[in-house]
Design a protein around this motif. Structure first.
Motif, PDB file in Angstrom:
ATOM      1  N   THR A   1      -1.866  10.833  -1.017  1.00  8.76           N
ATOM      2  CA  THR A   1      -2.129   9.670  -0.062  1.00  8.76           C
ATOM      3  C   THR A   1      -0.687   8.899  -0.359  1.00  8.76           C
ATOM      4  N   ASN A   2      -0.208   8.673  -1.763  1.00  2.49           N
ATOM      5  CA  ASN A   2       0.952   7.823  -2.258  1.00  2.49           C
ATOM      6  C   ASN A   2       0.345   6.299  -1.883  1.00  2.49           C
ATOM      7  N   LEU A   3      -1.045   5.936  -1.844  1.00  2.00           N
ATOM      8  CA  LEU A   3      -1.416   4.795  -1.546  1.00  2.00           C
ATOM      9  C   LEU A   3      -1.410   3.980  -3.127  1.00  2.00           C
TER      10      LEU A   3
ATOM     11  N   LEU B   1       0.676  -4.356   7.826  1.00  2.00           N
ATOM     12  CA  LEU B   1      -0.350  -4.730   7.021  1.00  2.00           C
ATOM     13  C   LEU B   1      -0.203  -3.827   5.775  1.00  2.00           C
ATOM     14  N   GLY B   2       0.450  -2.844   5.766  1.00  2.00           N
ATOM     15  CA  GLY B   2       0.568  -2.118   4.502  1.00  2.00           C
ATOM     16  C   GLY B   2       1.905  -1.766   4.053  1.00  2.00           C
ATOM     17  N   SER B   3       3.194  -1.923   4.616  1.00  2.00           N
ATOM     18  CA  SER B   3       4.455  -1.668   4.485  1.00  2.00           C
ATOM     19  C   SER B   3       5.430  -2.822   4.891  1.00  2.00           C
TER      20      SER B   3
ATOM     21  N   THR C   1      -9.235   3.958   6.005  1.00  2.00           N
ATOM     22  CA  THR C   1      -8.637   2.601   6.643  1.00  2.00           C
ATOM     23  C   THR C   1      -7.306   1.882   5.959  1.00  2.00           C
ATOM     24  N   CYS C   2      -6.951   2.267   4.476  1.00  2.00           N
ATOM     25  CA  CYS C   2      -6.052   2.068   3.956  1.00  2.00           C
ATOM     26  C   CYS C   2      -4.740   2.758   4.254  1.00  2.00           C
ATOM     27  N   LEU C   3      -4.973   4.090   4.540  1.00  2.00           N
ATOM     28  CA  LEU C   3      -3.973   4.861   4.750  1.00  2.00           C
ATOM     29  C   LEU C   3      -3.382   4.365   6.337  1.00  2.00           C
ATOM     30  N   ASP C   4      -4.300   4.116   7.011  1.00  2.00           N
ATOM     31  CA  ASP C   4      -4.142   3.470   8.474  1.00  2.00           C
ATOM     32  C   ASP C   4      -3.211   2.336   8.236  1.00  2.00           C
ATOM     33  N   ARG C   5      -3.441   1.424   7.302  1.00  2.00           N
ATOM     34  CA  ARG C   5      -2.731   0.063   7.168  1.00  2.00           C
ATOM     35  C   ARG C   5      -1.440   0.306   6.581  1.00  2.00           C
ATOM     36  N   SER C   6      -1.386   1.345   6.040  1.00  2.00           N
ATOM     37  CA  SER C   6       0.216   1.618   5.064  1.00  2.00           C
ATOM     38  C   SER C   6       1.218   1.993   6.345  1.00  2.00           C
ATOM     39  N   ASN C   7       0.910   2.390   7.416  1.00  2.00           N
ATOM     40  CA  ASN C   7       1.644   2.618   8.524  1.00  2.00           C
ATOM     41  C   ASN C   7       1.954   1.556   9.384  1.00  2.00           C
TER      42      ASN C   7
ATOM     43  N   LEU D   1       0.848  -1.283  -0.045  1.00  2.00           N
ATOM     44  CA  LEU D   1      -0.022   0.104   0.016  1.00  2.00           C
ATOM     45  C   LEU D   1       0.806   1.261   0.066  1.00  2.00           C
ATOM     46  N   ASP D   2       1.986   1.146   0.744  1.00  2.00           N
ATOM     47  CA  ASP D   2       2.812   2.426   0.861  1.00  2.00           C
ATOM     48  C   ASP D   2       4.065   2.467  -0.376  1.00  2.00           C
ATOM     49  N   GLY D   3       3.973   1.655  -1.073  1.00  2.00           N
ATOM     50  CA  GLY D   3       4.816   1.704  -2.407  1.00  2.00           C
ATOM     51  C   GLY D   3       6.052   0.763  -2.160  1.00  2.00           C
ATOM     52  N   SER D   4       6.312   0.115  -0.814  1.00  2.00           N
ATOM     53  CA  SER D   4       7.249  -0.657  -0.684  1.00  2.00           C
ATOM     54  C   SER D   4       7.463  -1.950  -1.154  1.00  2.00           C
ATOM     55  N   ALA D   5       8.590  -2.594  -1.185  1.00  2.00           N
ATOM     56  CA  ALA D   5       8.690  -3.953  -1.837  1.00  2.00           C
ATOM     57  C   ALA D   5       7.812  -5.095  -1.206  1.00  2.00           C
ATOM     58  N   PRO D   6       7.038  -5.833  -1.929  1.00  2.00           N
ATOM     59  CA  PRO D   6       6.584  -7.062  -1.279  1.00  2.00           C
ATOM     60  C   PRO D   6       7.576  -7.901  -0.726  1.00  2.00           C
ATOM     61  N   ALA D   7       6.905  -8.960   0.092  1.00  2.00           N
ATOM     62  CA  ALA D   7       7.878  -9.697   1.003  1.00  2.00           C
ATOM     63  C   ALA D   7       7.301 -11.077   1.224  1.00  2.00           C
TER      64      ALA D   7
END
Length: 392
Positions: free
Chosen positions: A140-142, A87-89, A78-84, A43-49
């Motif tokens: 938002t950069n989501l 579960l989103g980064s 709610t997606c912004l919340d997860r990006s922090n 969600l935040d643009g970071s690499a999957p893992a």
């Protein structure tokens, strides 16, 4: 596992219990940095893992891919919340993860899959790996790119030897269990035609039921998830061609059209579904269900009756959709959610049982075509082995 703050705290509690109780070992994280250039990001643009524990011995060419759970996000907020968080980064994820249950590397704890290549795919997109929206709002950069994350991780695993798999199993818990249903045939298509491929969703069979107040809460919620993440093109076309895309997030509308064999591990009284589908906070503003939702032993006679009716609806739904001879199921009457990754509920001396059979034994026998297993438990509180699953 949850889409509410209460659910998130319960998720953390379950994770803590796993760390404290289970026989486990730590496995390091792998970041798929090459996926970023393809836009396959969290969600935040970071690499999957993911975490990979390599197979050995006779299991070196067998692969078990397990999707982490963690609910969904249906709004930008709610997606912004997860990006922090994790579960989103991937920048918020722990560097090592505890493997136990179906991911264990010990034969006594996991006799059928202990020496396979075992992978836990981290969940950081909020759509059960179905989203794909090209545009990114700079405010938002989501990034809604769950489907790209799925493919990027599969490509990475295929390059590491999964393309030569002799046997493969796709699994996951909760939102990850749903992902293993939605991607079951897709996963099958990535592997050689002679590979033995099956899917085992754990607590992933969410039903389209109304709340205690009569509202279609979960149906509306799923429709919002699908719309926000642009999931429609990554849901089974056999379903979306027949009904609204949001309805294709429900296994009952996808499973009858799925060709790959599936084994369903689920509680008839799944506590997540009781808390978030039957009696979500929005349908219980006075909090009459609060104590009951946290512990089934606290439920009043009328609440238990409502839960018994929910059980019957669940059983009717899963039996009606899962009518293929290739399907199996282990549906017990414990107040539980997500069990195959937890040693105590997967395979232990006091694990929950049906017909004197543990979940691990049922799944293993079904996977290897030794015996079919399609068992449904009697109503709560009939099963004495449930006492060992009450916190899961």
């Amino acid at each position: 596992m949850a889409c509410s703050r209460l659910g998130q705290w319960l998720t953390l509690l379950v994770c803590l219990l796993i760390l404290l109780k289970a026989e486990s070992h730590l496995v390091g994280i792998t970041l798929v940095e090459s996926a970023v250039a393809k836009g396959a990001v969290c969600l935040d643009g970071s690499a999957p893992a993911y975490h990979l524990d390599k197979g050995f011995g006779a299991g070196i060419n067998n692969w078990l891919v397990y999707f982490e759970g963690g609910g969904w996000c249906n709004t930008v907020a709610t997606c912004l919340d997860r990006s922090n968080n994790f579960l989103g980064s991937s920048t918020k994820m722990e560097k090592t993860m505890s493997f136990s249950g179906v991911l264990s590397n010990e034969q006594k704890a996991n006799p059928d899959f202990y020496n396979w290549n075992r992978i836990k795919v981290r969940y950081c997109d909020g759509s059960s790996f179905t989203g794909d929206v090209e545009a990114v709002d700079p405010a938002t950069n989501l990034h809604f790119r769950g489907a790209r994350v799925f493919r990027a991780i599969m490509d990475d695993l295929l390059a590491k030897g999964m393309k030569n798999a002799q046997s493969a199993l796709l699994s996951g818990c909760s939102a990850g269990g749903l992902a293993s249903i939605l991607h079951c045939d897709n996963f099958r298509s990535l592997l050689p035609v002679d590979t033995k491929v099956k899917c085992v969703p754990d607590a992933g069979y969410f039903i389209n039921a109304r709340t205690v107040s009569g509202s279609p809460y979960i149906q509306a919620f799923y429709s919002e998830v699908v719309a926000l993440h642009g999931s429609v093109k990554n849901l089974p076309a056999s379903c979306t061609s027949r009904m609204s895309p949001g309805l294709c997030f429900f296994p009952q509308n996808v499973v009858p059209l799925t060709r790959t064999p599936i084994f369903f591990v689920n509680a008839a009284y799944d506590w997540w579904q009781i808390q978030n589908i039957l009696a979500p906070d929005v349908a219980d503003p006075e909090g009459a269900w609060k104590k009951c939702k946290l512990n089934i032993k606290n439920c009043s006679p009328s609440q238990l009756q409502t839960m018994q009716e929910f059980r019957l609806q669940f059983l009717k739904t899963i039996a009606g959709a899962s009518n293929s001879s290739s399907h199996g199921w282990f549906i017990h009457s414990c107040y539980a959610h997500c069990q195959i990754e937890i040693q105590e509920t997967w395979l232990a001396a006091d694990s929950p049982m049906l017909s004197k059979t543990t979940i691990a034994e049922a799944v293993g026998d079904w996977y290897y075509d030794l015996t079919p297993f399609r068992k449904i438990d009697c109503p709560y509180p009939c099963n004495p082995t449930c006492k060992n699953a009450e916190f899961f």
